[in-house]
Each structure stands twice: as C-alpha cells, then as structure tokens.
Design a protein around this motif. Structure first.
Motif, short mmCIF file in Angstrom:
data_model
loop_
_atom_site.label_atom_id
_atom_site.label_comp_id
_atom_site.label_asym_id
_atom_site.label_seq_id
_atom_site.Cartn_x
_atom_site.Cartn_y
_atom_site.Cartn_z
N LEU A 159 22.87 120.01 54.56
CA LEU A 159 23.35 118.84 53.82
C LEU A 159 24.87 118.81 53.84
N LEU A 160 25.43 117.67 54.23
CA LEU A 160 26.88 117.50 54.23
C LEU A 160 27.36 116.68 53.06
N LYS A 161 26.69 115.54 52.81
CA LYS A 161 27.20 114.62 51.79
C LYS A 161 26.10 113.68 51.33
N GLN A 162 26.10 113.37 50.03
CA GLN A 162 25.19 112.37 49.49
C GLN A 162 25.85 111.00 49.56
N GLU A 163 25.08 110.01 49.96
CA GLU A 163 25.65 108.67 50.12
C GLU A 163 25.64 107.92 48.78
N GLN A 164 26.78 107.32 48.46
CA GLN A 164 26.86 106.43 47.31
C GLN A 164 27.78 105.26 47.67
N LEU A 165 27.43 104.09 47.16
CA LEU A 165 28.16 102.88 47.49
C LEU A 165 29.14 102.51 46.39
N VAL A 166 30.30 102.01 46.79
CA VAL A 166 31.27 101.50 45.83
C VAL A 166 31.59 100.06 46.20
N ALA A 167 31.96 99.28 45.20
CA ALA A 167 32.29 97.87 45.41
C ALA A 167 33.79 97.73 45.64
N VAL A 168 34.15 97.16 46.78
CA VAL A 168 35.56 96.95 47.10
C VAL A 168 35.76 95.49 47.49
N ALA A 169 36.98 95.01 47.28
CA ALA A 169 37.28 93.60 47.57
C ALA A 169 38.74 93.46 47.97
N PRO A 170 39.09 92.37 48.65
CA PRO A 170 40.51 92.11 48.93
C PRO A 170 41.29 92.00 47.63
#
Length: 289
Positions: A159-170
């Motif tokens: 295992l290298l890394k757990q995926e998690q999403l973040v919200a980004v915008a201009p």
C-alpha cells in the motif's frame, strides 16, 4: 545415476511461449527466426504431447485456452528465472525498470519527484508507461505497477496511499456556488461524485452548484479544466497540490472525501527481491511518507 528429465522438447516449449506472448504465430516466428509453419508444427506437437488444447481461434484472433493460460503463466515465470540467473552469472543484471501507473498519479505526484529518484539511483533507468484500470498486471506490460488493484495471483503488493478527493476551483470563484466539473458522466449517475461530496460535508447541492454539469471522464482532465477557469473539480489530493501550490487553484470549503480506493505498488512475487525493484520500492515508500 543422474535423473532423466521427462518434459517436452525445448523447441516446442519455446515456440508456444512466444506464440502465447504475442498471440500471433507470425510474430513468434519472426522473433525466433524460423518459419510460421515451423512454429505451428511445434505448438501442435506440444499440444499433442500434453493431450490438451492450448490455443484456439475466435474469429480472426488467436486466444489461449484455460490450460494454455496456465501453462503460459508458468513458462513466463520459468523463463524470467532463467534470464535472471544467467544475468547474475554474467554480471549483466538489468537496471531498467518499466513502471506502469495511472496518468493522474504519474503527472500529479510522481513526475515532479523524479529528479530526486534519478539523483539517488543514477544506475537505474526508469521507463514510465500509463495504464488504465482495465489493464491486467503482466510482465509483458511492465516490471512494476502503481494501480488500485492490491492483489493478483503471483504478485506482491504494498500500500502506497489512500485516495481522497478535495474540491478545488479557480481563484475567481473561491466559494459556493460555482460551475461543477464531474467525472461521473454516465446519464444514470451524472454528478454522483459531487452529490456524495455534498452529503459527506453536509452541503446542499443546490447551494454549491451554478449552471449545468461540466463533464470529464478523468481526474486529470477535470483538474486541467479547473485550471482553465471552467469550474470546480473533485480531484485526488496529490493532484490538487499542484494547482494549490502554483496559485492557479484554491481549495473550496469542505473536508477531503475518501473514495475507498487505494494506490498499491505491485510486482511479481518472484521478482520482489531484485535490487532495482527493491530500490524503487524503498524510494516510493519514503517519498510518500
């Protein structure tokens, strides 16, 4: 008295292994420097000796039977071992590593760290290739893989890394509401990623979204669309770091959302102690920590 080995002729084994690898008699013949009829004869001979059908035609394509796949896998391992043994005796161990990984992980995390790897391991030639989630782990594709598949018969994974999403915008948006770029584009599930993000963060989708969905099939495309000023995107945290670091993107309110997917480094179990692969494994783990 020495033991006599009971096995088919090596020429027949070598011919079948080449055909199984290429799924082509003509390419196998070209590799072995013989005629197509000679290769076909040797494969038929092996099939007859084993009493099993190894290959069959499906339309114009050549495919392995179940028995053929099992035999090809075992021969692949055996030939790998022969190659490594002779390389060790001759002192010519291969220092080239083919690393296959998803485009988002490659561009979003690995590439900017490659100078460190090259500096630490100048004797290793690292070749990168991109794969999709559907690609099968195979030595024919690469020596090591970074994918979301943790286990496959004959492979070792870390295992290298757990995926998690973040919200980004201009930066010009910077807060809700704004146009939302979704990577869930099927008509039955359009926007499912943002719907789940809002649910996780106790946000109202109607308060977060402006305009209709902007659609993209991959995180990397969504990320670049956000950098182009089109709207907000949900992307893996390691990918978001690039836009946040150079100031082209800002992080929107909300906690990161785990996807349940993880990134694993995988390689054949029989090869995990090869010095170049050990070096790659140690470097990846240290860099991610």
């Amino acid at each position: 008295m020495t033991k006599k080995r009971s096995m088919p002729q090596m020429r027949a084994i070598q011919s079948f292994e080449a055909v199984a690898r290429h799924l082509s008699v003509s390419l196998a013949a070209e590799e072995l420097g013989v005629t197509q009829s000679a290769v076909s004869h040797q494969v038929r001979r092996l099939s007859s000796e084993l009493g099993e059908k190894l290959l069959e035609r499906q339309g114009r394509s050549l495919v392995l039977t179940d028995t053929g796949r099992r035999l090809a896998l075992e021969l692949d391992r055996a030939f790998d071992m022969i190659e490594r043994s002779t390389a060790q005796i001759l002192g010519t161990g291969d220092k080239t590593i083919r690393l296959a990984l998803y485009g988002s992980f490659a561009i979003g995390w690995l590439v900017e760290r490659l100078p460190d790897f090259y500096a630490e391991h100048p004797g290793i030639d690292l070749q990168l290739t991109m794969v999709s989630e559907e690609d099968e782990l195979s030595d024919r594709t690469a020596d090591a893989f970074v994918t979301s598949e943790p286990s496959q018969r004959g492979y070792w994974s870390a295992l290298l890394k757990q995926e998690q999403l973040v919200a980004v915008a201009p930066a010009r948006f910077g807060s809700w509401p704004c146009p939302l770029i979704t990577t869930e584009v099927a008509s039955s599930s359009a926007g499912a990623d943002w719907i789940e993000y809002c649910r996780t963060n106790r946000l109202e989708l109607a308060a977060a979204q402006r305009e209709t969905w902007k659609m993209s099939t991959h995180y990397l495309l969504a990320f670049e669309m956000a950098r182009a000023g089109i709207g907000a995107a949900l992307v893996p945290d390691f990918l978001a770091e690039r836009g946040l670091g150079d100031g082209t993107l800002v992080k929107l309110p909300g906690e990161p959302m785990p996807t349940g997917l993880n990134y694993y480094l995988s390689m054949k179990f029989s090869r995990r102690q090869e010095p170049a692969l050990v070096a790659l494994t140690q470097w990846l783990r240290a860099a991610i920590r």
